[in-house]
Design a protein around this motif. Structure first.
Motif, PDB file in Angstrom:
ATOM      1  N   GLY A   1     -23.610 -13.709  79.130  1.00 49.79           N
ATOM      2  CA  GLY A   1     -22.856 -14.964  79.172  1.00 49.79           C
ATOM      3  C   GLY A   1     -23.708 -16.151  78.728  1.00 49.79           C
ATOM      4  O   GLY A   1     -23.179 -17.146  78.216  1.00 49.79           O
ATOM      5  N   ASP A   2     -25.032 -16.057  78.922  1.00 47.87           N
ATOM      6  CA  ASP A   2     -25.927 -17.136  78.504  1.00 47.87           C
ATOM      7  C   ASP A   2     -25.968 -17.264  76.976  1.00 47.87           C
ATOM      8  O   ASP A   2     -26.134 -18.362  76.449  1.00 47.87           O
ATOM      9  N   ILE A   3     -25.832 -16.133  76.271  1.00 44.16           N
ATOM     10  CA  ILE A   3     -25.813 -16.175  74.802  1.00 44.16           C
ATOM     11  C   ILE A   3     -24.631 -17.010  74.331  1.00 44.16           C
ATOM     12  O   ILE A   3     -24.764 -17.896  73.479  1.00 44.16           O
ATOM     13  N   ALA A   4     -23.456 -16.736  74.905  1.00 49.78           N
ATOM     14  CA  ALA A   4     -22.263 -17.489  74.513  1.00 49.78           C
ATOM     15  C   ALA A   4     -22.470 -18.978  74.770  1.00 49.78           C
ATOM     16  O   ALA A   4     -22.057 -19.821  73.972  1.00 49.78           O
ATOM     17  N   ALA A   5     -23.163 -19.317  75.875  1.00 49.28           N
ATOM     18  CA  ALA A   5     -23.405 -20.731  76.200  1.00 49.28           C
ATOM     19  C   ALA A   5     -24.315 -21.371  75.159  1.00 49.28           C
ATOM     20  O   ALA A   5     -24.058 -22.487  74.689  1.00 49.28           O
ATOM     21  N   VAL A   6     -25.385 -20.688  74.766  1.00 50.79           N
ATOM     22  CA  VAL A   6     -26.308 -21.235  73.761  1.00 50.79           C
ATOM     23  C   VAL A   6     -25.604 -21.329  72.401  1.00 50.79           C
ATOM     24  O   VAL A   6     -25.764 -22.318  71.679  1.00 50.79           O
ATOM     25  N   GLU A   7     -24.799 -20.313  72.071  1.00 50.95           N
ATOM     26  CA  GLU A   7     -24.085 -20.345  70.786  1.00 50.95           C
ATOM     27  C   GLU A   7     -23.099 -21.511  70.725  1.00 50.95           C
ATOM     28  O   GLU A   7     -22.917 -22.124  69.679  1.00 50.95           O
ATOM     29  N   ARG A   8     -22.467 -21.820  71.858  1.00 52.50           N
ATOM     30  CA  ARG A   8     -21.539 -22.958  71.880  1.00 52.50           C
ATOM     31  C   ARG A   8     -22.263 -24.258  71.559  1.00 52.50           C
ATOM     32  O   ARG A   8     -21.675 -25.179  71.000  1.00 52.50           O
ATOM     33  N   ALA A   9     -23.567 -24.344  71.917  1.00 52.43           N
ATOM     34  CA  ALA A   9     -24.336 -25.554  71.609  1.00 52.43           C
ATOM     35  C   ALA A   9     -24.508 -25.712  70.098  1.00 52.43           C
ATOM     36  O   ALA A   9     -24.661 -26.828  69.601  1.00 52.43           O
ATOM     37  N   GLY A  10     -24.486 -24.591  69.348  1.00 50.78           N
ATOM     38  CA  GLY A  10     -24.465 -24.645  67.889  1.00 50.78           C
ATOM     39  C   GLY A  10     -25.771 -25.057  67.235  1.00 50.78           C
ATOM     40  O   GLY A  10     -25.786 -25.399  66.054  1.00 50.78           O
ATOM     41  N   GLU A  11     -26.894 -25.037  67.974  1.00 47.54           N
ATOM     42  CA  GLU A  11     -28.170 -25.529  67.447  1.00 47.54           C
ATOM     43  C   GLU A  11     -29.139 -24.407  67.121  1.00 47.54           C
ATOM     44  O   GLU A  11     -30.106 -24.614  66.385  1.00 47.54           O
ATOM     45  N   PHE A  12     -28.929 -23.247  67.673  1.00 49.91           N
ATOM     46  CA  PHE A  12     -29.931 -22.178  67.589  1.00 49.91           C
ATOM     47  C   PHE A  12     -29.553 -21.185  66.497  1.00 49.91           C
ATOM     48  O   PHE A  12     -28.414 -20.724  66.445  1.00 49.91           O
ATOM     49  N   ARG A  13     -30.505 -20.838  65.621  1.00 52.29           N
ATOM     50  CA  ARG A  13     -30.222 -19.933  64.505  1.00 52.29           C
ATOM     51  C   ARG A  13     -31.012 -18.636  64.614  1.00 52.29           C
ATOM     52  O   ARG A  13     -31.009 -17.824  63.696  1.00 52.29           O
ATOM     53  N   GLY A  14     -31.750 -18.429  65.706  1.00 48.94           N
ATOM     54  CA  GLY A  14     -32.541 -17.212  65.863  1.00 48.94           C
ATOM     55  C   GLY A  14     -31.728 -16.087  66.482  1.00 48.94           C
ATOM     56  O   GLY A  14     -30.496 -16.109  66.457  1.00 48.94           O
ATOM     57  N   LEU A  15     -32.414 -15.111  67.045  1.00 42.92           N
ATOM     58  CA  LEU A  15     -31.755 -13.987  67.717  1.00 42.92           C
ATOM     59  C   LEU A  15     -32.030 -14.048  69.219  1.00 42.92           C
ATOM     60  O   LEU A  15     -32.754 -14.912  69.695  1.00 42.92           O
ATOM     61  N   TYR A  16     -31.412 -13.118  69.955  1.00 43.61           N
ATOM     62  CA  TYR A  16     -31.473 -13.146  71.416  1.00 43.61           C
ATOM     63  C   TYR A  16     -32.041 -11.851  71.971  1.00 43.61           C
ATOM     64  O   TYR A  16     -32.084 -10.825  71.296  1.00 43.61           O
ATOM     65  N   HIS A  17     -32.444 -11.944  73.242  1.00 47.84           N
ATOM     66  CA  HIS A  17     -32.768 -10.742  74.000  1.00 47.84           C
ATOM     67  C   HIS A  17     -32.267 -10.948  75.441  1.00 47.84           C
ATOM     68  O   HIS A  17     -32.635 -11.926  76.089  1.00 47.84           O
ATOM     69  N   VAL A  18     -31.434 -10.031  75.897  1.00 46.86           N
ATOM     70  CA  VAL A  18     -30.847 -10.140  77.237  1.00 46.86           C
ATOM     71  C   VAL A  18     -31.667  -9.310  78.219  1.00 46.86           C
ATOM     72  O   VAL A  18     -31.796  -8.093  78.046  1.00 46.86           O
ATOM     73  N   LEU A  19     -32.199  -9.959  79.244  1.00 45.57           N
ATOM     74  CA  LEU A  19     -32.994  -9.258  80.247  1.00 45.57           C
ATOM     75  C   LEU A  19     -32.132  -8.402  81.172  1.00 45.57           C
ATOM     76  O   LEU A  19     -32.557  -7.373  81.670  1.00 45.57           O
ATOM     77  N   GLY A  20     -30.907  -8.858  81.418  1.00 49.40           N
ATOM     78  CA  GLY A  20     -30.052  -8.152  82.366  1.00 49.40           C
ATOM     79  C   GLY A  20     -30.295  -8.605  83.797  1.00 49.40           C
ATOM     80  O   GLY A  20     -30.030  -7.853  84.736  1.00 49.40           O
ATOM     81  N   GLY A  21     -30.772  -9.835  83.963  1.00 47.48           N
ATOM     82  CA  GLY A  21     -31.007 -10.353  85.306  1.00 47.48           C
ATOM     83  C   GLY A  21     -32.283 -11.167  85.349  1.00 47.48           C
ATOM     84  O   GLY A  21     -32.767 -11.642  84.320  1.00 47.48           O
TER      85      GLY A  21
END
Lengths: 196, 196
Positions: A86-106
């Motif tokens: 869910g944090d990825i969707a939040a950062v993507e909504r900000a529209g500023e980040f062009r890199g990739l993600y890694h989800v820790l799972g907690g």
């Protein structure tokens, strides 16, 4: 127990929905055309049947690799580490980040019995070199546990040839990244600082 | 559109659930065992497939006659007239009423184009004699439209050999019967007065 009580009971299992709200939602649905309840039921089943985890970043996805990881325009050298999808969707909504993600799972939480082996930390370390990662942005929540997780990751990432930055404390302390507004997230990303 | 977005969109159709809450609920469900989403989906489908209207009182039911109308211990001589089936559940929770119900299916509302023929008023008049009704309690909401509906029904019921009472104004004016607490509903029933 009637099927109406069943539906109210299942709705009341959702967070923030008490007994009275569940009752109100149930009677609302009974007043609507049955298609509305059926569409909601189908969406629930589709999610349980079709959503999996991206093999690269562990985001939710309907294909083995998520659309973000599969997008050649994203900058693989900058990796944003978050607690939950869910944090990825939040950062993507900000529209500023062009890199990739890694989800820790907690997050690390000794009281809840969540240690480093319960999070996707080894897969994070394993992808640094093959993915050509140069900067790791630690975007765990600005809570006590999120800060502890960031500190732990900082130590694990030391000496691996990557710059480690922490998302700025523009977010309200004790808050939750998932619910922050896009402007705050964008500012927090822009003001990120290298961990000393 | 992903199935996750689909689910968030369907949840956001529910009253009181905005875009952010729908997103939060969706991610909550993704974190739960899939059985929880499946049980909710099954409850939704069961309601659309199995809920019908009671042929006597028009309450929601899974059989042609609802459990209240089928219960020989209920007093058929006292009939409580409500706007919606949800109001029956609210009065039943108060635990004070032992009579039967009649659901109008709404309230008179000229602005919304709801006239007497759109409500179950004729079926109400038709059941008075065969059911041996001696008192009709008008329990429409204490709103402007609910009061107007009660006044209309009072006139229709005049000269038919039944006592017509109005649920007491113990309920907050402008409120909604469906959401009132049991104690208030019980007091309002006890203090009901005959319409002059």
């Amino acid at each position: 127990m009637s099927v109406i009580d069943d539906l109210a009971r299942e709705l009341a299992r959702l967070p923030g929905i008490g007994r009275k709200t569940a009752f109100r939602l149930t009677h609302h649905l009974l007043r609507q055309p049955p298609e509305q309840s059926r569409r909601l039921a189908e969406a629930l089943v589709a999610v349980t049947e079709r959503v999996q985890r991206c093999t690269r970043c562990r985001n939710y996805t309907e294909s083995p690799v998520c659309p973000l990881c599969a997008d050649p325009r994203r900058d693989a050298a900058t990796l944003c580490v978050v607690e939950e999808p869910g944090d990825i969707a939040a950062v993507e909504r900000a529209g500023e980040f062009r890199g990739l993600y890694h989800v820790l799972g907690g997050r690390l939480s000794p009281l809840d019995g969540v240690g480093p082996d319960d999070l996707a930390i080894a897969p994070l370390l394993d992808r640094l070199e093959p993915d050509g990662v140069r900067e790791v942005i630690l975007a765990t929540n600005p809570s006590l546990e999120g800060e502890a997780t960031a500190l732990y990751l900082q130590r694990q990432l030391a000496g691996r040839g990557v710059t480690v930055t922490r998302i700025a404390r523009g977010l309200p302390v004790g808050g939750d990244l998932e619910y922050a507004d896009g402007v705050t997230i964008a500012q927090a990303l822009a003001a990120r600082r290298e961990m000393p």
